[in-house]
Design a protein around this motif. Structure first.
Motif, PDB file in Angstrom:
ATOM      1  N   GLY A  16       0.804  -1.211   0.000  1.00  0.00           N
ATOM      2  CA  GLY A  16       0.000   0.000   0.000  1.00  0.00           C
ATOM      3  C   GLY A  16       0.837   1.261   0.000  1.00  0.00           C
ATOM      4  O   GLY A  16       2.072   1.218  -0.043  1.00  0.00           O
ATOM      5  N   SER A  17       0.142   2.397   0.058  1.00  0.00           N
ATOM      6  CA  SER A  17       0.795   3.706   0.000  1.00  0.00           C
ATOM      7  C   SER A  17       0.276   4.615   1.098  1.00  0.00           C
ATOM      8  O   SER A  17      -0.868   4.489   1.543  1.00  0.00           O
ATOM      9  N   ARG A  19       0.970   8.994   2.352  1.00  0.00           N
ATOM     10  CA  ARG A  19       1.652  10.266   2.122  1.00  0.00           C
ATOM     11  C   ARG A  19       1.749  11.009   3.443  1.00  0.00           C
ATOM     12  O   ARG A  19       0.731  11.361   4.038  1.00  0.00           O
ATOM     13  N   ARG A  69      11.029   3.657  -3.907  1.00  0.00           N
ATOM     14  CA  ARG A  69       9.671   3.477  -3.360  1.00  0.00           C
ATOM     15  C   ARG A  69       9.141   4.748  -2.716  1.00  0.00           C
ATOM     16  O   ARG A  69       7.930   4.990  -2.735  1.00  0.00           O
ATOM     17  N   PHE A  70      10.022   5.532  -2.126  1.00  0.00           N
ATOM     18  CA  PHE A  70       9.628   6.762  -1.440  1.00  0.00           C
ATOM     19  C   PHE A  70      10.058   7.970  -2.262  1.00  0.00           C
ATOM     20  O   PHE A  70      11.088   7.942  -2.930  1.00  0.00           O
ATOM     21  N   THR A  71       9.268   9.046  -2.170  1.00  0.00           N
ATOM     22  CA  THR A  71       9.608  10.302  -2.840  1.00  0.00           C
ATOM     23  C   THR A  71       9.422  11.458  -1.867  1.00  0.00           C
ATOM     24  O   THR A  71       8.323  11.642  -1.330  1.00  0.00           O
ATOM     25  N   GLN A  84       6.003  10.754   0.023  1.00  0.00           N
ATOM     26  CA  GLN A  84       5.116   9.796  -0.620  1.00  0.00           C
ATOM     27  C   GLN A  84       5.752   8.419  -0.498  1.00  0.00           C
ATOM     28  O   GLN A  84       6.879   8.210  -0.951  1.00  0.00           O
ATOM     29  N   ASN A  86       5.327   4.495  -1.326  1.00  0.00           N
ATOM     30  CA  ASN A  86       4.647   3.475  -2.127  1.00  0.00           C
ATOM     31  C   ASN A  86       5.275   2.116  -1.863  1.00  0.00           C
ATOM     32  O   ASN A  86       6.373   2.016  -1.328  1.00  0.00           O
ATOM     33  N   SER A  87       4.571   1.086  -2.262  1.00  0.00           N
ATOM     34  CA  SER A  87       5.073  -0.291  -2.118  1.00  0.00           C
ATOM     35  C   SER A  87       5.582  -0.535  -0.704  1.00  0.00           C
ATOM     36  O   SER A  87       6.682  -1.069  -0.508  1.00  0.00           O
ATOM     37  N   LEU A  88       4.795  -0.165   0.258  1.00  0.00           N
ATOM     38  CA  LEU A  88       5.223  -0.267   1.647  1.00  0.00           C
ATOM     39  C   LEU A  88       5.446  -1.714   2.059  1.00  0.00           C
ATOM     40  O   LEU A  88       4.753  -2.636   1.594  1.00  0.00           O
TER      41      LEU A  88
END
Length: 130
Positions: A16-17, A19, A69-71, A84, A86-88
């Motif tokens: 999951g994601s 923010r 994966r992170f931004t 952000q 993602n792909s946790l």
């Protein structure tokens, strides 16, 4: 006086994601005069650097464990820092904190902030389950 408030954490399943946001209040200081970073502390572990962004937002650094994966990003008009995620993965489970300092330390230097100016806030908890 510098105050940072983190929010946006929660519980998600792996893949999951989320923010995260960090709102900065800095009396007498300008948000865009400082580099910003995200840190995290997992249960039983020391706090570690996750990502750092320079003053203008055009240079970023990431820990190997979150690269791709992170931004990290920032909105200097809103005095806000974002992460952000993602792909946790379950290994991302931690309390996440933001920091403000003079410049970024690269991953080679230890990934963090030179002359960090804030005290740690409450952070925001992220829990990733299988």
């Amino acid at each position: 006086q510098v105050q940072l408030v983190e929010f946006g954490g929660g519980s998600v399943q792996a893949g999951g994601s989320l923010r995260l946001s960090c709102v900065v209040t800095a009396s007498g200081l300008s948000f865009d005069d400082f580099a910003m970073a995200w840190f995290r502390r997992a249960p039983g572990n020391e706090r570690e650097g996750v990502s750092c962004i320079n003053r203008s937002g055009d240079v970023t650094y990431y820990a190997n464990s979150v690269q791709g994966r992170f931004t990290i990003s920032r909105d200097n008009a809103k005095n806000t820092l974002y992460l952000q995620m993602n792909s946790l993965k379950p290994d991302d489970t931690a309390v996440y904190y933001c920091g403000l300092g003079d410049t970024c330390m690269t991953p080679y230097q230890g990934l963090g902030l030179v002359y960090q100016r804030n005290k740690w806030g409450q952070g925001t908890a992220v829990n990733v389950s299988l």
